[in-house]
Design an enzyme around this catalytic site. Structure first.
Site, PDB file in Angstrom:
ATOM      1  N   CYS A 385       0.777  -1.175   0.082  1.00  0.00           N
ATOM      2  CA  CYS A 385      -0.178  -0.032  -0.020  1.00  0.00           C
ATOM      3  C   CYS A 385       1.016   1.210  -0.028  1.00  0.00           C
ATOM      4  O   CYS A 385       2.210   1.167  -0.007  1.00  0.00           O
ATOM      5  CB  CYS A 385      -0.843   0.038   1.148  1.00  0.00           C
ATOM      6  N   HIS A 550      -4.506   6.558   8.038  1.00  0.00           N
ATOM      7  CA  HIS A 550      -3.060   6.679   8.716  1.00  0.00           C
ATOM      8  C   HIS A 550      -2.452   7.376   7.539  1.00  0.00           C
ATOM      9  O   HIS A 550      -2.846   7.991   6.645  1.00  0.00           O
ATOM     10  CB  HIS A 550      -2.495   5.087   8.694  1.00  0.00           C
TER      11      HIS A 550
END
Length: 631
Positions: A385, A550
C-alpha cells in the site's frame, strides 16, 4: 524439451544479470562523462578531475553491482553482505571487477538469506538486532576474505585470458566474429553480462593505456538494430510497418535496444541480419581505428558521440561503423522480409520477448496482472500500500493465516509500494494502486482487490497455489509464524476507544482520530494532515464497514511511537460512497504495531465480529473482542 528448458534458464540468468546492471546505469554514465571530459586525451583534460576516473571504475561501479546483486537475492541485508563481499574481489585484483561483483554480490545475498532462514524463530526477544548486525558483519567479512583469496584471482586470471584472446582476435583481424555471440546474446538478455562484465573492464584497461577502446562499441553499436527497424518501415506490413519508425527513433536516439527484439522474434531469420550488420560495423571500426574513451550506456548515438575521442578521425570512424552496420543489416533484413512469409503479430512477438524477461500483461476480472499464469514455485507474496503500515499489513495478516491453514510454505509480508522487494513473486494491492506496483516491479504477478478484509481473490489464490503445489508433488514445510499473545496495553488502550461517535464526513472522522493520536503522544501534529492526504490519495476504506486512516509514507518520520485509536460509529460515516462504522486510526513505527493490526484484521474479516464491536457498550468490551484474536 531439454533445449527449451536450457533456453528458459539462460534467459532468466541473463535477465538476472541485467537486473544487477540496469539500476546503476546512471553511475556508468557519470563515470563515462568524467572520463570523456577530463582524462589526458579527453575534451577538457584536467589532471585533478581525472583522479575521479580510477576510483569510480575500480570501487564505485563494482560495489554498486555487488550491492544490487545482493539486494535482488535478499533485500537490504543481502545488499550489505553482497557489497562487503565485493570489496574482496576489488582489492584482490588489478582490473575493474565488474564480473567478480556479478558473482559475489548475489552469493553474499544467498548466504545471508540461508542464515536468516536457519535462525528464523530461534532468536530470543531483545537479541534480534545484535544477531542481525553481527551475522551480517561476520558472514560479510568471511566472504570478503574468501573472495580476496579465491574468487578474485580466478576472475582475474579468466579476464587476463580474455584479454589475450581479444588481442589475438584483433591481431588476426577476427574481432568481427564476436558479433556471432553478441547479437544473439542481446535477444537472450545476456548483453549486460558481456558488455559490462567482460568488455567494459578490458576496455577500461585499453583506455588507460591507449586512450580509447573499440571493445566498447561491440555491443553498444545501434546499427544492427536500426537496420532491422528501417527494413520493417519500408518492407514490413500492418502494425509492424506502422510502429517501426517510432521504434527506430527510440532505439537510435534513446539507446533502448530491446525495442527491436520483438521485430526480430517475428522473423527469427533476422538474427542473421543483425550478426552480419554487427560484423560489418566492427570490421569498419577496426579498419578506421574507431573506439570510445568511455562506456556508451545506453547505446544511443548521442552517448556514442559523447564518448568518442575529440578528433576528426575518431568521429569519422565511429560514425562509419554505425552507418555500415545499419546499411548491411537493412539490406539483409529487406531481403528476408521480401522473400519470406511475414508474420504481422507484433503483439505476440512482444509477448514472447516479455516471457523471456518474466513479464506479461493481461487483465482478467478483478485480477490485474502482467503474467498470464502464476509463477512456478511461489515462496513470497507481498501486500503493498502507499505507506506499508495499515491496509497492506491487515491484508497480509489475513492471507498469512489462510496460507498457514492450507499447509503452504509461502512467506507473506507487507510493505510500502516504494519498497516492494525485487524477489516478490506475487504482489497484492488495492485496485487504484496496482499500476504503481506494476511500474515498481513489472516482473511480478499482480493482483488487485477492492476489499482487503474479505476479498474472494484470497481463496482463489490459495486454491491455485494448492493446485500448483499438488501438481509439482511437493510436500509443504509450513513456516510457523510465531506471534506473541501477550497484550500490549501501550498500543491498544481503553482510553483511546471512543463509542457512539457521529461525524458529518470522513475528513472530520479522520481528524478526530488524528487528534487522539497526537494527544496520546503517538504522533506529531503534522501527522493529521498526512492522514487526510493519504485518504485523498487512496481511500483507507478496507471493506466490511471498516476504515483504517493513517499517514503517508513520508509522514512516518512524524510517528513517535506505535499506537491505535478505535472509533465506533453506529450510524456510519461516508467514505467515498462506502458506509464505515468502525474506524481504526493507526500510527506505526518500526513494525511494532503489526501484531495488534494482525489481530484487528482477522477479527474484522468476520462480519459477526463487526456487529459485535458496533454494538459494544463499553471500551473494555470492544477491546476484548479484538484481543480475542491475540490471545
Amino acid at each position: 524439451m531439454a533445449q527449451s528448458n536450457i533456453k528458459v534458464g539462460v534467459q532468466k540468468f541473463g535477465n538476472f544479470l541485467s537486473s544487477m546492471v540496469m539500476p546503476n546505469i546512471g553511475a556508468f554514465i557519470a563515470w563515462g562523462l568524467i572520463t570523456a571530459l577530463f582524462i589526458e586525451k579527453g575534451f577538457f583534460p584536467n589532471e585533478e578531475l581525472a583522479k575521479l576516473v580510477g576510483p569510480m571504475v575500480t570501487y564505485l561501479l563494482p560495489l554498486l553491482i555487488g550491492y544490487t546483486g545482493g539486494k535482488l537475492v535478499h533485500d537490504q541485508r543481502g545488499a550489505v553482505v553482497g557489497a562487503i563481499a565485493t570489496m574482496g574481489v576489488i582489492v584482490g585484483a588489478d582490473i575493474p571487477m565488474f564480473l567478480g561483483a556479478m558473482i559475489v554480490g548475489p552469493l553474499g545475498g544467498y548466504v545471508i538469506k540461508k542464515f536468516d532462514q536457519l535462525i528464523d524463530g530461534k532468536i530470543k526477544t531483545g537479541f534480534e538486532m545484535l544477531v542481525n548486525n553481527f551475522s551480517a558483519g561476520i558472514l560479510g567479512g568471511v566472504l570478503a576474505i574468501l573472495a580476496f583469496l579465491g574468487i578474485s584471482p580466478a576472475v582475474d586470471a579468466f579476464t587476463q585470458a580474455l584479454i589475450v584472446g581479444v588481442d589475438w582476435l584483433v591481431g588476426a583481424g577476427l574481432l568481427p566474429l564476436t558479433s556471432i555471440l553478441i547479437e544473439p546474446a542481446k535477444i537472450l538478455f545476456l548483453n549486460n553480462a558481456i558488455n559490462h562484465g567482460i568488455l567494459s573492464p578490458i576496455g577500461a584497461e585499453q583506455i588507460r593505456t591507449t586512450g580509447q577502446s573499440v571493445l566498447l562499441l561491440l555491443e553498444a553499436n545501434p546499427g544492427p538494430g536500426l537496420g532491422v527497424l528501417l527494413a520493417y518501415w519500408f518492407f514490413g506490413r500492418g502494425t509492424a510497418k506502422q510502429s517501426a519508425p517510432g521504434a527506430a527513433v527510440i532505439h537510435f536516439i534513446g539507446g533502448i535496444h530491446e525495442i527491436y527484439f520483438p521485430y526480430v522474434l517475428m522473423r527469427p531469420m533476422l538474427i542473421i541480419a543483425t550478426i552480419l550488420g554487427g560484423m560489418s560495423g566492427v570490421f569498419t571500426l577496426v579498419l578506421l581505428g574507431g573506439g570510445l574513451q568511455a562506456v556508451a550506456s545506453p547505446g544511443s548515438i548521442l552517448a556514442i558521440l559523447a564518448a568518442t575521442p575529440g578528433n576528426a578521425g575518431s568521429y569519422i570512424a565511429n560514425i562509419a561503423g554505425v552507418l555500415v552496420a545499419t546499411v548491411v543489416s537493412f539490406i539483409v533484413s529487406a531481403f528476408i522480409l521480401k522473400t519470406g512469409k511475414q508474420t504481422e503479430d507484433l503483439d505476440e512477438a512482444t509477448r514472447k520477448m516479455q516471457e523471456m524477461k518474466g513479464k506479461k500483461s493481461s487483465v482478467a476480472g478483478s485480477i490485474v496482472t502482467n503474467k498470464s499464469a502464476l509463477p512456478q514455485g511461489v515462496n513470497k507474496i507481498v501486500f503493498a500500500c502507499d505507506a506499508g503500515m495499515g491496509s497492506s499489513a491487515m491484508g497480509a495478516s489475513l492471507l498469512r493465516k489462510k496460507v498457514k491453514e492450507a499447509g503452504l510454505d509461502i512467506f507473506v509480508t507487507n510493505t510500502a509500494i516504494s519498497n516492494i522487494p525485487s524477489d516478490a513473486q506475487i504482489v497484492i494491492t488495492q485496485e487504484e494502486l496496482t499500476p504503481r506496483a506494476q511500474n515498481k516491479i513489472p516482473e511480478a504477478y499482480h493482483i488487485s482487490v477492492d476489499n482487503f478484509l474479505s476479498s474472494p481473490e484470497y481463496d482463489k489464490l490459495i486454491n491455485k497455489l494448492k493446485d500448483d503445489s499438488s501438481a509439482e508433488g511437493r510436500t509443504p514445510e509450513v513456516e510457523e509464524v510465531v506471534e506473541s499473545s501477550q497484550e500490549d496495553d501501550s498500543l491498544l488502550r481503553e482510553e483511546n476507544i471512543f463509542l457512539n461517535q457521529e461525524f458529518n464526513n470522513k475528513e472530520e472522522a479522520i481528524r478526530f482520530a488524528g487528534e487522539v493520536l497526537v494527544k496520546g503522544g503517538y504522533v506529531e501534529e503534522s501527522y493529521i494532515e498526512a492522514m487526510i492526504e493519504r485518504d485523498n490519495m487512496t481511500s483507507t476504506y478496507m471493506g466490511n464497514d471498516v476504515a483504517i486512516p493513517h499517514g503517508t509514507e513520508e509522514a512516518k518520520k512524524n510517528v513517535l511511537k506505535s499506537g491505535f485509536t478505535v472509533l465506533q460509529v453506529p450510524n456510519g460515516v461516508d467514505f467515498d460512497g462506502e458506509k464505515v462504522r468502525l474506524i481504526f486510526g493507526i500510527a506505526g513505527k518500526d513494525g511494532t504495531h503489526l501484531e495488534i493490526l494482525s489481530g484487528i484484521a482477522v477479527t474484522c474479516s468476520d462480519m459477526d465480529n463487526i456487529e459485535k464491536m458496533v454494538q459494544a457498550k463499553s471500551a473494555k468490551e470492544l477491546k476484548a473482542i479484538i484481543q480475542g484474536e491475540l490471545n
